[in-house]
Scaffold this active site. Structure first.
Site, PDB file in Angstrom:
ATOM      1  N   THR A 284       0.856  -1.183   0.000  1.00  0.00           N
ATOM      2  CA  THR A 284       0.000   0.000   0.000  1.00  0.00           C
ATOM      3  C   THR A 284       0.891   1.232   0.000  1.00  0.00           C
ATOM      4  O   THR A 284       2.026   1.189   0.464  1.00  0.00           O
ATOM      5  CB  THR A 284      -0.917   0.002   1.252  1.00  0.00           C
ATOM      6  OG1 THR A 284      -1.782  -1.129   1.199  1.00  0.00           O
ATOM      7  CG2 THR A 284      -1.778   1.243   1.326  1.00  0.00           C
ATOM      8  N   SER A 350      -8.256  -2.234   5.232  1.00  0.00           N
ATOM      9  CA  SER A 350      -7.582  -1.949   6.508  1.00  0.00           C
ATOM     10  C   SER A 350      -6.885  -0.597   6.491  1.00  0.00           C
ATOM     11  O   SER A 350      -6.230  -0.222   7.462  1.00  0.00           O
ATOM     12  CB  SER A 350      -6.545  -3.043   6.812  1.00  0.00           C
ATOM     13  OG  SER A 350      -7.166  -4.284   7.008  1.00  0.00           O
TER      14      SER A 350
END
Length: 366
Positions: A284, A350
């Site tokens: 990410t 998340s």
């Protein structure tokens, strides 16, 4: 209903409609000052001129070479003609990406979600080359995609206001719940030692409390949080999971002297939900920006894993975002899990982009 090949991530089934282009256009329409097409020039130039493969990127390409080799576009971009990974120091140019960015710069997000680019995304998603299981994305799915503005989740933590993302991201509620639990402990009495630019050496007791608070927050996140357009939250509000009284009860479950092991989620009555098995995150990116006018942005963006689904088209990799859904719709006890796959549903993330505000007026800080 059949096992995807070569695996879930690398199959077309893992690819979800990319959302970031539509979101960026919506934000620019509301807040932007620079002309839209000017924003793309640096990236277009970089795609045309190329980047030098770093040692880290070279290692990543080498690690993923067998999966990249299954896709013609990815193989041509990342691998040498003999199938070996391109080495550090080689220049990667991406004229296809420059063309894609130029189209978006000229015609807006519609150039991405309709027309030639949309058809290329669908074709790449539904391919069976390399023995891969195809996905089921359509050009209608792309054309119908909407970026949705949501109310941020803001909670207090001591002298600060913490604002993060609401559902379908679980990051904001997990951060808020963790901090709400920790507010019941005097962490200031457990400071790190040998403080330096990296934060120093943390106190073991503080690490224990933080770890236990995260266990409890994550257990609730895993049981109850998903796309709230599809799955109602306890009390129909994220406020239920971050209620100070509730978090004080959760804090009371922490033993300062030993780990609780696997934390159990809180009990909010009927309509029980199951808990899916876990798999680690892989990749990410995050950007934090502050300007001279006091505007601040926190943006987390991802195609899920490094190299996404290994499918490439029009100069960019397609995500494996749908692996953020639970792999099974029910748990071992047969209870439905909140983050199960459903048509039109957004997978739980998340990611936790966060803004922290000082609640003390500037004139009172001394």
């Amino acid at each position: 209903r059949t096992e995807p090949l070569p695996d879930t991530r690398a199959s077309g089934r893992s690819i979800g409609v990319p959302g970031v282009v539509r979101m960026l256009e919506a934000v620019h329409t509301e807040h932007g000052r620079t002309d839209w097409n000017e924003l793309f020039r640096p990236a277009i130039d970089l795609a045309d001129q190329g980047i030098v493969i770093s040692d880290r990127l070279a290692q990543s390409i080498a690690d993923a070479a067998p999966q990249l080799a299954l896709d013609a576009a990815a193989r041509e971009y990342f691998l040498l003609p003999d199938g070996s990974p391109k080495p550090a120091g080689e220049v990667l140019t991406n004229p296809a990406m420059a063309k894609t960015l130029s189209a978006i710069a000229t015609d807006g997000a519609d150039a991405f979600y309709t027309g030639d680019i949309a058809r290329a995304i669908v074709e790449a998603t539904n391919t069976t080359t390399g023995g891969r299981t195809p996905g089921a994305m359509t050009v209608e799915d792309l054309a119908a995609y909407e970026a949705r503005e949501r109310q941020p989740l803001c909670t207090s933590y001591r002298d600060h206001e913490i604002c993060g993302m609401p559902t379908p991201s679980s990051g904001g509620v997990a951060v808020a719940a963790t901090l709400g639990i920790l507010e019941n402990f005097d962490l200031s009495a457990l400071p790190p030692s040998d403080v330096d630019a990296d934060g120093g050496v943390p106190d073991a007791a503080a690490v224990h409390l933080i770890s236990e608070a995260e266990r409890l927050a994550y257990a609730d996140r895993d049981r109850y949080v998903a796309d709230s357009d599809f799955v109602p939250l306890p009390g129909n509000s994220l406020g239920t999971l971050v209620n100070p009284d509730y978090l004080a009860e959760r804090a009371a479950l922490i033993d300062p002297g030993r780990s609780m092991g696997k934390a159990t989620p809180g009990n909010f009555g009927p309509a029980p939900l199951g808990t899916p098995p876990q798999s680690p995150e892989h990749g990410t990116s995050h950007i934090s920006v502050a300007d001279s006018y006091g505007n601040v942005a926190a943006m987390t963006t991802t195609i899920e894993a490094a190299f996404g689904s290994f499918h490439m088209t029009e100069g960019f990799l397609l995500n494996n975002q749908l692996t953020d859904f639970a792999a099974e719709p029910v748990d071992e006890e047969g209870l439905p899990v909140a983050n199960r796959v459903e048509p039109g549903k957004r997978p739980r993330s998340s990611m936790a982009p966060t803004l922290v505000f000082d609640r003390t007026p500037a004139g009172d800080r001394g």
